[in-house]
Motif scaffolding. Structure first.
Motif, mmCIF file in Angstrom:
data_model
loop_
_atom_site.group_PDB
_atom_site.id
_atom_site.type_symbol
_atom_site.label_atom_id
_atom_site.label_comp_id
_atom_site.label_asym_id
_atom_site.label_seq_id
_atom_site.Cartn_x
_atom_site.Cartn_y
_atom_site.Cartn_z
ATOM 1 N N VAL A 1 0.861 -1.177 0.000
ATOM 2 C CA VAL A 1 0.000 0.000 0.000
ATOM 3 C C VAL A 1 0.896 1.225 0.000
ATOM 4 N N ASN A 2 0.637 2.099 -0.936
ATOM 5 C CA ASN A 2 1.442 3.294 -1.088
ATOM 6 C C ASN A 2 0.799 4.422 -0.286
ATOM 7 N N PRO A 3 1.588 5.094 0.565
ATOM 8 C CA PRO A 3 0.982 6.154 1.388
ATOM 9 C C PRO A 3 0.330 7.236 0.524
ATOM 10 N N ASP A 4 0.868 7.468 -0.672
ATOM 11 C CA ASP A 4 0.291 8.503 -1.536
ATOM 12 C C ASP A 4 -1.183 8.219 -1.845
ATOM 13 N N ASP A 5 -1.490 6.923 -2.057
ATOM 14 C CA ASP A 5 -2.878 6.579 -2.390
ATOM 15 C C ASP A 5 -3.802 6.854 -1.213
ATOM 16 N N ILE A 6 -3.308 6.508 -0.021
ATOM 17 C CA ILE A 6 -4.121 6.746 1.182
ATOM 18 C C ILE A 6 -4.328 8.253 1.362
ATOM 19 N N ILE A 7 -3.254 9.007 1.112
ATOM 20 C CA ILE A 7 -3.341 10.461 1.287
ATOM 21 C C ILE A 7 -4.317 11.064 0.277
ATOM 22 N N ASP A 8 -4.275 10.585 -0.952
ATOM 23 C CA ASP A 8 -5.213 11.081 -1.966
ATOM 24 C C ASP A 8 -6.652 10.866 -1.525
ATOM 25 N N ARG A 9 -6.878 9.721 -0.940
ATOM 26 C CA ARG A 9 -8.240 9.345 -0.615
ATOM 27 C C ARG A 9 -8.738 9.929 0.707
ATOM 28 N N TYR A 10 -7.832 9.947 1.710
ATOM 29 C CA TYR A 10 -8.264 10.341 3.053
ATOM 30 C C TYR A 10 -7.507 11.533 3.625
ATOM 31 N N GLY A 11 -6.355 11.838 3.063
ATOM 32 C CA GLY A 11 -5.544 12.912 3.626
ATOM 33 C C GLY A 11 -4.450 12.394 4.543
ATOM 34 N N ASP B 1 -3.460 13.568 7.522
ATOM 35 C CA ASP B 1 -3.801 13.477 8.942
ATOM 36 C C ASP B 1 -4.419 12.121 9.254
ATOM 37 N N THR B 2 -5.286 11.660 8.363
ATOM 38 C CA THR B 2 -5.909 10.349 8.574
ATOM 39 C C THR B 2 -4.848 9.256 8.522
ATOM 40 N N LEU B 3 -3.942 9.341 7.533
ATOM 41 C CA LEU B 3 -2.883 8.340 7.438
ATOM 42 C C LEU B 3 -2.074 8.307 8.745
ATOM 43 N N ARG B 4 -1.676 9.471 9.213
ATOM 44 C CA ARG B 4 -0.853 9.557 10.428
ATOM 45 C C ARG B 4 -1.581 8.941 11.614
ATOM 46 N N MET B 5 -2.824 9.365 11.802
ATOM 47 C CA MET B 5 -3.567 8.862 12.959
ATOM 48 C C MET B 5 -3.839 7.386 12.827
ATOM 49 N N TYR B 6 -4.135 6.981 11.616
ATOM 50 C CA TYR B 6 -4.482 5.580 11.427
ATOM 51 C C TYR B 6 -3.273 4.671 11.687
ATOM 52 N N GLU B 7 -2.099 5.097 11.230
ATOM 53 C CA GLU B 7 -0.906 4.265 11.472
ATOM 54 C C GLU B 7 -0.662 4.104 12.975
ATOM 55 N N ASN C 1 -9.499 -1.628 6.684
ATOM 56 C CA ASN C 1 -10.916 -1.701 7.031
ATOM 57 C C ASN C 1 -11.332 -0.682 8.092
ATOM 58 N N GLY C 2 -10.405 -0.281 8.959
ATOM 59 C CA GLY C 2 -10.786 0.645 10.013
ATOM 60 C C GLY C 2 -10.495 2.098 9.691
ATOM 61 N N ILE C 3 -9.963 2.354 8.516
ATOM 62 C CA ILE C 3 -9.484 3.707 8.231
ATOM 63 C C ILE C 3 -10.643 4.704 8.113
ATOM 64 N N ASP C 4 -11.792 4.225 7.684
ATOM 65 C CA ASP C 4 -12.943 5.125 7.563
ATOM 66 C C ASP C 4 -13.306 5.737 8.907
ATOM 67 N N GLY C 5 -13.156 4.950 9.953
ATOM 68 C CA GLY C 5 -13.466 5.427 11.296
ATOM 69 C C GLY C 5 -12.606 6.626 11.668
ATOM 70 N N VAL C 6 -11.310 6.554 11.341
ATOM 71 C CA VAL C 6 -10.408 7.656 11.670
ATOM 72 C C VAL C 6 -10.764 8.884 10.840
ATOM 73 N N SER C 7 -11.080 8.646 9.576
ATOM 74 C CA SER C 7 -11.426 9.752 8.707
ATOM 75 C C SER C 7 -12.705 10.436 9.205
ATOM 76 N N LYS C 8 -13.667 9.634 9.672
ATOM 77 C CA LYS C 8 -14.911 10.190 10.222
ATOM 78 C C LYS C 8 -14.635 10.990 11.481
ATOM 79 N N PHE C 9 -13.698 10.502 12.273
ATOM 80 C CA PHE C 9 -13.340 11.217 13.502
ATOM 81 C C PHE C 9 -12.885 12.644 13.174
ATOM 82 N N LEU C 10 -12.045 12.779 12.155
ATOM 83 C CA LEU C 10 -11.538 14.110 11.818
ATOM 84 C C LEU C 10 -12.677 15.020 11.324
#
Ligand code: ANZ
Length: 924
Positions: A707-717, A719-725, A740-749
């Protein structure tokens, strides 16, 4: 503005930080310092995957927190940019490694910047930059010009050693040197030729050229260090490695063995890593003694840790490579013994050691004499004796040593148990055989017995106490192109340093990155690879430095990377000092982490730096594993069946790119487009969905789970990547990447954002006073965050932020008094969104310049209590009363309460008992 637009906001603040050099650190004696270091990456062609930044995110959070606490923080990043992969790629493609390395660095930098790290990019170093490796070469030169003085226990200059030689020869010198260094007088020294003198000095220098047995990897065309070899194969590429004698540069790290060992105690590192270093250094306290060979003018020297068992010695055993083997084999034994040696020599030491089942060896036919009792004992050659350890010969005591025991059993040799004070210190349980009560050792403590035996050896001049280290000097050269050239030229076969003013000695151009036809390293292809002095033109060294050279001191260069006069300015170095927090992988335990400590101690000895240990505290992050997804092909078809239905068919599982799967559901269109052969694939779905199988494996290209961090950043940003890791689990643990749990972090923000906005999405914060409940929620979160950060427990903080934001949302809290500190405590984790909120709150400066809010205990203290009012033993009412009320006040209020009055039915109570903070009992 309606929804939170992370794309815009994140880019905006990244640009702001860069433009304003927010994270640029300068030494400043008025502020406390905090030096945070990440293990710098090798910029590989594949770019970063989500596992790489894990440790960087953790250290970034800590450094942002430290800044909020008023620390002056140094948090640099750079590149360990010499190394094999770039060179292997160059061999295949002809591309200069400098070009691919620069491309890879650009990509890494871009990826790192996207994550919003608070790095001080002005401090960046690259080990392959001539302005950097000038100083790597300079350190090499200082090592060449130094020796280790055992009396003062530090490195000193070779010039001072020469002065002593001229005055009194080397008899009095207590220095670390080669085993075979001869003794000479001052007169002899003066009579030696220049060449002889240089040869002798090489035996003392801290980096020296000598014939050494090395790990030679024919496929890579280079020598490898012990930690680059795993189970007889190269760590990179997995090619076979063989033992071979070659002229090589080595570093006399063994001179520092004791200091490297002692220094470990004070370090805040994990115990397993310290233990690995201790084992690698491998200190053994024992004795060295000689046995006379019967009828020959030969002494066999052995190293033993159990000289107290000397009366139990029943034979001697030599390594098959031992120099005496040939002369000890008698006529009668020749056929068997020589045949055995032939076989043994072709087996690597590793194989011989790890193979405990086959016990092989041979009797030489010769005997030795035990000087303690005059007994004649057989001399054997044995597989289990290593040529490279101790003296390559052992005194065998089968009753007390398991390897000796197995050997003796196998060949029917005598087993003789010694009864002495050391019995409970471990005689080998399976023993048996005769029991001997030794003359003077009997009944003594092991330590006392050993001291007595050593005194005997010394008196008879046949041995002495000896401390042995398992660690070997470190081979320092590689027969490769993409590394630092050694600043050395050869005159009459002997090495000399080039002039310091000619540094850096820049890596020359070559036509191919391969060895020459006559097997010389690639630098043998360079034109004019020579050095001119007043005496003529001389060949330069053709090997280059190993990968660990540049990384053994980079933490000093970060402090002052542009300095052209010095490796680092002493004042600046004194200010930053040791690294306060080092985060990186545990796999460097006996490589980088040992070499860095060695070079730091050396630089300390020669007064270039002020510290002896580079890394005060270290945390080793666990690896993020891949979470692979699978599709199930019905055998012999191009039909794929969903996970829940797969057992109804005969299927074979196939890895599918995790980037076309979301929450285990396959994107069918993307799957068809993934590979030409899948274009007309058909699907048996569950409720219209194709569900994939999943499994945790190493993250790797071949498993399509990268999984490339760039893709996660494009999709969620970011901050979400940082918190999720961080949310994935404790930093030190190995854990799978599971989106699977990344949506939860994104919703939190998004929820956090909403706290600062009204229903219509307009920024709206009130200046009203906060309620007790709101303050309580805030302060318990401050407390938890602070405790977590002090304990490097990042995942738990993320969870408490979520709880906090949920509570404040429920309370409909939009008060500045709460939301300002909230932004600050979340900012180390999610720096972009909080930076934006901070500016919306009306602040001109970056949030990083604010202060971490102070936790106030008073907000957590409960100041009222819900008193149960019991009337004749039954609770009839509940009253919330202030805890500051007196007994009388509580009684009065309780009796006046309407419900209580009703139950009293107008009667006067006989007795009222108030238990403050608990209950009120009324008896009527
Ligand atoms: C007699 C003896 C009696 C030993 C006894 C041990 C137990 P460490 O602790 O690893 O330093 N040894 C010495 N040189 C060796 C070599 N080149 N190859 C294989 N074994 C070697 O181990 C030191 C002990 O290992 C030494 O002490 C020697 O066996 C053996 F009850 O001597 B001892």
């Amino acid at each position: 503005m309606a929804d939170y637009n992370f794309q815009e906001v994140e880019k905006k603040w990244q640009a702001y930080w860069e433009k304003n050099q927010i994270f640029n650190a300068q030494a400043d004696n008025s502020k406390p310092k905090f030096y945070s270091l990440d293990m710098f990456p090798y910029p590989s062609g594949a770019g970063l995957h989500v596992g790489h930044p894990l440790g960087y995110i953790a250290s970034d959070i800590i450094t942002r927190y430290k800044r909020l606490q008023g620390f002056n923080v140094l948090h640099p990043m750079g590149y360990d940019s010499f190394g094999l992969p770039a060179e292997q790629y160059a061999i295949q493609t002809g591309q200069h490694p400098a070009i691919t390395t620069a491309q890879n660095i650009n990509r890494y930098t871009e990826q790192l910047k996207n994550i919003g790290f608070a790095f001080d990019w002005a401090k960046e170093v690259r080990t392959s930059d001539p302005q950097y490796y000038k100083w790597t070469q300079w350190i090499f030169m200082q090592l060449f010009e130094s020796y280790y003085d055992k009396k003062e226990d530090k490195a000193k200059s070779i010039t001072s050693l020469v002065a002593v030689f001229e005055l009194s020869g080397n008899a009095e010198v207590l220095a670390v040197c080669d085993e075979d260094t001869p003794e000479f007088s001052a007169a002899e020294w003066k009579s030696f030729s220049e060449k002889q003198k240089q040869q002798l000095l090489l035996k003392y220098r801290l980096t020296y050229l000598a014939e050494t047995t090395v790990n030679w990897c024919p496929a890579l065309g280079t020598v490898l260090s012990n930690d680059e070899v795993k189970d007889g194969f190269s760590e990179r590429g997995g090619h076979p490695v063989e033992r071979k004698k070659m002229m090589q540069w080595s570093m006399r790290i063994t001179a520092y063995a004791e200091r490297l060992l002692q220094g470990l105690d004070a370090l805040e590192w994990s115990e397993p890593i310290k233990e690995m270093q201790r084992n690698w250094i491998g200190k053994s306290i024992g004795a060295e003694m000689v046995f006379q060979v019967k009828g020959q003018d030969k002494l066999i020297k052995v190293f033993t840790t159990r000289i107290d068992t000397i009366y139990g010695v029943t034979y001697l055993a030599l390594a098959p490579e031992h120099d005496y083997v040939k002369d000890l084999i008698t006529e009668e034994q020749r056929a068997t013994a020589e045949a055995y040696v032939e076989v043994a020599k072709n087996r690597s030491e590793r194989d011989r050691m790890s193979d405990v089942k086959t016990i092989s060896g041979a009797f030489t036919g010769s005997y030795a004499i035990n000087p303690f009792n005059g007994e004649e004992i057989q001399i054997w050659i044995a597989d289990y004796v290593l040529a490279g350890y101790g003296t390559g010969a052992v005194m065998a005591v089968p009753a007390h040593d398991e390897r000796d025991y197995n050997f003796a059993k196998h060949f029917g040799l005598e087993i003789r148990q010694v009864i002495e004070g050391s019995m409970e210190n471990g005689s080998f349980p399976g023993k048996g055989g005769t029991i001997i009560n030794s003359d003077f050792i009997s009944g003594l403590e092991m330590k006392v017995a050993m001291d007595k035996a050593i005194a005997f050896l010394e008196e008879k001049k046949i041995g002495k106490g000896k401390i042995q280290y398992r660690m070997r000097d470190a081979i320092f050269t590689r027969q490769r192109y993409w590394g630092e050239p050694l600043p050395v030229f050869f005159k009459e076969g002997l090495p000399y340093l080039i002039d310091e003013k000619d540094l850096p000695l820049v890596l020359p151009e070559v036509d191919k990155y391969l060895p020459t036809e006559d097997g010389e390293p690639p630098l043998g292809r360079a034109k004019n690879w020579t050095y001119k002095t007043a005496d003529g033109e001389f060949a330069l060294e053709k090997s280059t430095m190993p990968g660990w050279a540049g990384s053994s001191w980079y933490f000093f260069r970060y402090m002052d990377p542009q300095n052209e006069e010095k490796l680092v300015d002493p004042e600046i170095e004194k200010y930053w000092g040791a690294v306060d927090l080092y985060i990186g992988g545990a796999e460097h335990a006996t490589g980088h982490l040992l070499y860095s400590r060695f070079w730091t101690k050396f630089l300390y000895d020669i007064e270039v730096v002020s510290i002896e240990e580079p890394f005060s505290k270290m945390i080793n992050q666990g690896m993020i594993q891949g979470r692979s997804n699978f599709v199930f092909r019905v055998k012999g078809t191009n039909t794929f069946v969903s996970h829940g239905l797969k057992d109804q068919f005969e299927t074979s599982a196939m890895h599918v790119d995790v980037n076309i799967v979301h929450n285990d559901q396959l994107n069918i269109d993307k799957f068809k487009a993934w590979r030409p052969d899948l274009e007309d694939a058909e699907f048996i779905t569950e409720d219209g969905k194709y569900i994939c199988g999943a499994e945790v494996e190493k993250m790797s290209k071949s498993k399509y789970n990268v999984v490339n961090p760039d893709d996660i950043i494009d999709r969620y940003g970011a901050d979400t990547l940082r918190m999720y890791e961080m949310f994935l689990g404790p930093l030190e643990q190995f854990k799978p990447w599971n989106t699977n749990g990344i949506d939860g972090v994104s919703k939190f923000l998004k929820k956090l954002w909403k706290l600062y906005h009204d229903q219509q999405g307009n920024f709206s914060v009130s200046n009203e006073k906060a309620t007790k409940e709101e303050l309580k929620t805030l302060h318990k979160t401050i407390k938890k965050t602070q405790e977590d950060l002090e304990n490097y427990s990042f995942n738990t903080s993320v969870a408490s932020f979520m709880i906090c934001v949920n509570e404040l949302t429920a309370l409909k809290c939009n008060k500045r008094e709460i939301l300002e500190p909230l932004a600050i405590i979340i900012s180390p984790y999610a720096p972009h969104i909080t930076e934006e909120l901070w500016s919306m709150l009306g602040h001109q400066d970056s949030i990083i310049f604010s202060k971490f809010p102070e936790f106030k205990e008073e907000y957590l203290v409960e100041n009222s209590h819900e008193y149960p009012i019991s009337i004749n033993g039954k609770v009839r009412a509940k009253l919330s009363l202030s805890l500051s009320l007196s007994r009388e006040e509580v009684e009065k209020t309780a009796l006046e309460d309407a419900t209580v009055q009703k139950w009293l039915e107008g009667k006067t109570p006989k007795k009222v008992i108030v238990v403050p903070g608990k209950i009120v009992n009324v008896v009527v």
